[in-house]
Scaffold this active site. Structure first.
Site, PDB file in Angstrom:
ATOM      1  CG  ASN A  97      -1.801   1.140   1.382  1.00  0.00           C
ATOM      2  OD1 ASN A  97      -1.886   1.955   0.476  1.00  0.00           O
ATOM      3  ND2 ASN A  97      -2.492   1.226   2.508  1.00  0.00           N
ATOM      4  N   GLY A  98       0.717   2.161  -0.934  1.00  0.00           N
ATOM      5  CA  GLY A  98       1.576   3.346  -0.974  1.00  0.00           C
ATOM      6  C   GLY A  98       2.105   3.561  -2.383  1.00  0.00           C
ATOM      7  CE  LYS A 485     -20.490  13.396   1.658  1.00  0.00           C
ATOM      8  NZ  LYS A 485     -19.602  13.981   2.640  1.00  0.00           N
ATOM      9  CD  GLU A 488     -18.242  11.586  -1.307  1.00  0.00           C
ATOM     10  OE1 GLU A 488     -17.133  11.077  -1.450  1.00  0.00           O
ATOM     11  OE2 GLU A 488     -18.581  12.175  -0.279  1.00  0.00           O
ATOM     12  CG  HIS A 504     -21.083  38.332  -9.050  1.00  0.00           C
ATOM     13  ND1 HIS A 504     -20.952  39.626  -9.485  1.00  0.00           N
ATOM     14  CD2 HIS A 504     -21.572  38.397  -7.791  1.00  0.00           C
ATOM     15  CE1 HIS A 504     -21.329  40.456  -8.520  1.00  0.00           C
ATOM     16  NE2 HIS A 504     -21.712  39.738  -7.478  1.00  0.00           N
TER      17      HIS A 504
HETATM   18  O1  M6R Z   1      -9.920  11.002   6.332  1.00  0.00           O
HETATM   19  P1  M6R Z   1      -9.980  12.437   5.915  1.00  0.00           P
HETATM   20  O2  M6R Z   1     -11.057  13.196   6.649  1.00  0.00           O
HETATM   21  O3  M6R Z   1      -8.668  13.132   5.977  1.00  0.00           O
HETATM   22  O4  M6R Z   1     -10.423  12.396   4.390  1.00  0.00           O
HETATM   23  C1  M6R Z   1     -10.458  13.552   3.625  1.00  0.00           C
HETATM   24  C2  M6R Z   1     -11.270  13.347   2.370  1.00  0.00           C
HETATM   25  O5  M6R Z   1     -10.688  12.368   1.569  1.00  0.00           O
HETATM   26  C3  M6R Z   1     -12.715  12.933   2.683  1.00  0.00           C
HETATM   27  O6  M6R Z   1     -13.333  13.832   3.542  1.00  0.00           O
HETATM   28  C4  M6R Z   1     -13.546  12.830   1.392  1.00  0.00           C
HETATM   29  O7  M6R Z   1     -13.708  14.094   0.824  1.00  0.00           O
HETATM   30  C5  M6R Z   1     -14.895  12.162   1.683  1.00  0.00           C
HETATM   31  N1  M6R Z   1     -15.021  10.944   0.929  1.00  0.00           N
HETATM   32  C6  M6R Z   1     -16.061  12.984   1.325  1.00  0.00           C
HETATM   33  O8  M6R Z   1     -17.257  12.352   1.639  1.00  0.00           O
END
Ligand code: M6R
Length: 608
Positions: A97-98, A485, A488, A504
């Site tokens: 992972n990475g 939301k 996504e 604007h």
């Molecule tokens: O784990 P984190 O809060 O750092 O994650 C940040 C974003 O990847 C996360 O909030 C993302 O935008 C969500 N899937 C939105 O629902």
């Protein structure tokens, strides 16, 4: 984003690996695979389908030592040949992972050395590199250690070799990995939820750790190669907290868990009569006394929480606040201010960009750091001097819901503590805000009761391709969150604007096919917002308004009004988030998308 599970036991580990992968599905993936060692042979199975497909394909596979992986493509398209584990000469298998940044030069030199690459991944170089050292006579542990010293980038890895049936090697740098401790058996995983069926005894690895696991114990070596002890902790995560129960999706479950999540996050504060800096850590009082501004760094939904907090911090605590997208800040030439409190906000605490932004801030001379995070053992919490843990419980749905509202609650606490310390909060105001915080979970519950009406409303979005979200003031970031939301999980293109910006530019988009969703709290900007809504209606736009009681916004032709139960003052952004989460959820159901695992997205974005 990529999940790792591994096990060394006296029993067949394949069911453990598959169950673990299933539990890591929420992180997001596009292919999966596993490798087991049995009687001197490596058996490897991969699939571009779901873990369920891998389960079918592995029906005849078994062995007491193995590693498994869910892959979220970075180098190379999602395909069986790019799925992990990656093998070298059918003798060594690696899951990773990475991202390895110097993989191209390593690949070139390994090719010259005679290694044949069968994938487009950066991971395959790790397998061949370890093999090249192992073939020179080094032990698997030493070969891995030497190989890691040649890698540039981030990794969590698991390694097995067919000639080493009693050994599992793992390591982490920049990506999460932990050990699970059983009786005569040991495990590795990207997060605890994967191991709950087999153990709750876990060891959180530190940056640079390399571990050798055997059936009778394990040895951890730190970044400098010295053998070291790390504490075994009992995870508080329960099996029920990661199970779906009666809900159809995790997102729906997590939306409904918000009253409890907020109550848990606010528990210590709500039980007391006054606010103290100590809730952020022992050094908080001294730190807060030394700061002159706030710099918030976060991504996605967590960044939206920061944007709401900016309104609170400047208005109530009178402290200048800047909010930056972590992935931009990390590369931007900015003017450091050692007197600023750097606040990182994250559900997972492992987001690569937020980690890099925090490290960048520190390198620039920032010394005051605070993490607001949902995962106590995460990298961001460990990297920060102060912390406030949101107690939302595990969030499995990729779309962040309860993590967001608990982040807001935590940021409101920060605002109040700073306001108090700066002499801007009277005793009476303090007890009034504490009263409102105590009331918050039941106020959220009342908003959740709108669910059937919102489900009905969502039917009107089934054929839509675009949507516009409007908000003003501290509700503008809530409009941003509503749009995020919706896009996504329903794949509807959605944008958010401060309502005053409409004329604007975005007004040009408004016609009868463009639904316009507005957050309408009963606050000082209400009359301005009403004028903006008229501008939309006059252009034939269909309005969907989430309006507080007493706003006098009425249902009419082309205006659909959802009546919010009450106006919650400064806490109103938390209440107004809930219907937008529900709207996105029910629109996604209309669209038939994979709500908890939307395409192309990962829960925890551990690579850049
Ligand atoms: O784990 P984190 O809060 O750092 O994650 C940040 C974003 O990847 C996360 O909030 C993302 O935008 C969500 N899937 C939105 O629902």
């Amino acid at each position: 984003m990529c999940g790792i599970v591994g096990a060394i036991a006296q029993r067949n580990v394949v069911p453990i690996l598959l169950e673990g992968l299933q539990r890591l599905e929420y992180r997001g993936y596009d292919s999966a695979g596993l490798a087991v060692v049995k009687e001197g042979q490596l058996q490897c199975v991969r699939s571009t389908g779901r873990v369920a497909d891998l389960r079918e394909r592995s029906a005849a596979t078994e062995g007491p030592l193995g590693i498994a992986h869910t892959r979220w493509a970075t180098h190379g398209v999602p395909s069986e040949r790019n799925a992990h584990p990656h093998l070298s000469n059918d003798r060594i298998a690696v899951v990773h992972n990475g991202i390895i940044e110097n993989y191209e030069e390593l690949r070139a030199s390994l090719t010259v050395a005679g290694y044949v690459f069968t994938s487009d991944t950066d991971t395959e170089v790790i397998a061949h590199l370890i093999h090249s050292h192992y073939a020179q006579g080094l032990s698997l542990l030493a070969a891995t250690q030497v190989s890691l010293s040649e890698l540039v980038g981030a990794y969590a890895i698991g390694v097995v070799a067919c000639d080493e049936p009693d050994r599992l090697i793992c390591a982490r740098r920049g990506s999460p990995l932990l050990l699970g401790v059983g009786i005569g058996e040991y495990f590795i995983a990207s997060d605890v939820s994967a191991l709950l069926p087999v153990t709750r005894q876990v060891v959180y690895l530190e940056e640079g750790d390399v571990v050798e696991l055997k059936r009778d114990g394990y040895r951890i070596f730190d970044a400098g190669g010295a053998q070291i002890e790390r504490p075994v902790q009992t995870s508080e995560l329960s099996n029920e907290s990661v199970e779906l129960g009666a809900y159809r999706h995790y997102m729906q479950k997590e939306i409904h868990e918000q009253p409890q999540a907020l109550a848990n996050t606010l528990e210590s504060v709500c039980n007391s009569q006054s606010l103290v800096p100590g809730i952020f850590g022992a050094e908080a009082a001294a730190t807060f006394a030394d700061i002159d501004s706030i710099l918030i760094l976060a991504c996605g939904t967590s960044n939206h929480a920061g944007q709401v907090a900016r309104y609170w911090l400047e208005e109530l605590a009178g402290i200048p606040c800047r909010v930056e997208v972590a992935s931009e800040y990390r590369y931007r030439v900015s003017v450091p201010n050692p007197k600023a409190l750097v606040v990182v906000i994250s559900q997972s605490g492992e987001t690569a960009d937020t980690q890099a932004a925090l490290n960048h801030a520190k390198a620039q001379g920032h010394v005051h750091t605070l993490a607001i995070c949902n995962v106590p053992e995460s990298a961001l919490v460990r990297l920060s001097k102060l912390r406030l843990l949101t107690r939302a419980g595990p969030e499995i749905g990729v779309a962040s819901t309860k993590a967001f509202t608990t982040q807001l609650a935590a940021l409101f606490l920060l605002t109040l503590v700073l306001a108090k310390q700066r002499g801007r909060l009277t005793e009476q105001q303090e007890s009034q805000y504490l009263h409102e915080l105590r009331h918050l979970p039941s106020a959220v519950q009342k908003v959740l009761d709108l669910e059937p009406q919102i489900a009905k409303l969502a039917e009107r979005f089934a054929d839509k391709h675009n949507a516009l979200f409007l908000g003003r003031g501290m509700h503008f970031p809530i409009a941003l969150e509503g749009a995020l939301k919706l896009k996504e999980i329903s794949y509807i293109h959605a944008e958010a604007y401060p309502a005053g910006e409409l004329k604007h530019g975005p007004l040009a988009l408004v016609d009868k096919d463009m639904p316009v969703i507005s957050v309408a709290p009963n606050d000082a900007l209400l009359e301005k917002l009403k004028s903006n809504l008229q501008e939309v209606r006059a252009r034939g736009g269909e309005l969907y308004v989430f309006a507080d009681a007493d706003t006098h916004i009425r249902e009419a032709d082309g205006i659909h009004v959802m009546q919010m139960p009450e106006h919650a003052g400064y806490l109103s952004p938390i209440l107004h988030t809930i219907p937008l989460q529900l709207l996105a959820y029910y629109v996604a159901l209309q669209k038939g998308t994979d709500v908890d695992k939307p395409r192309n997205l990962a829960k925890s974005v551990t690579v850049e």
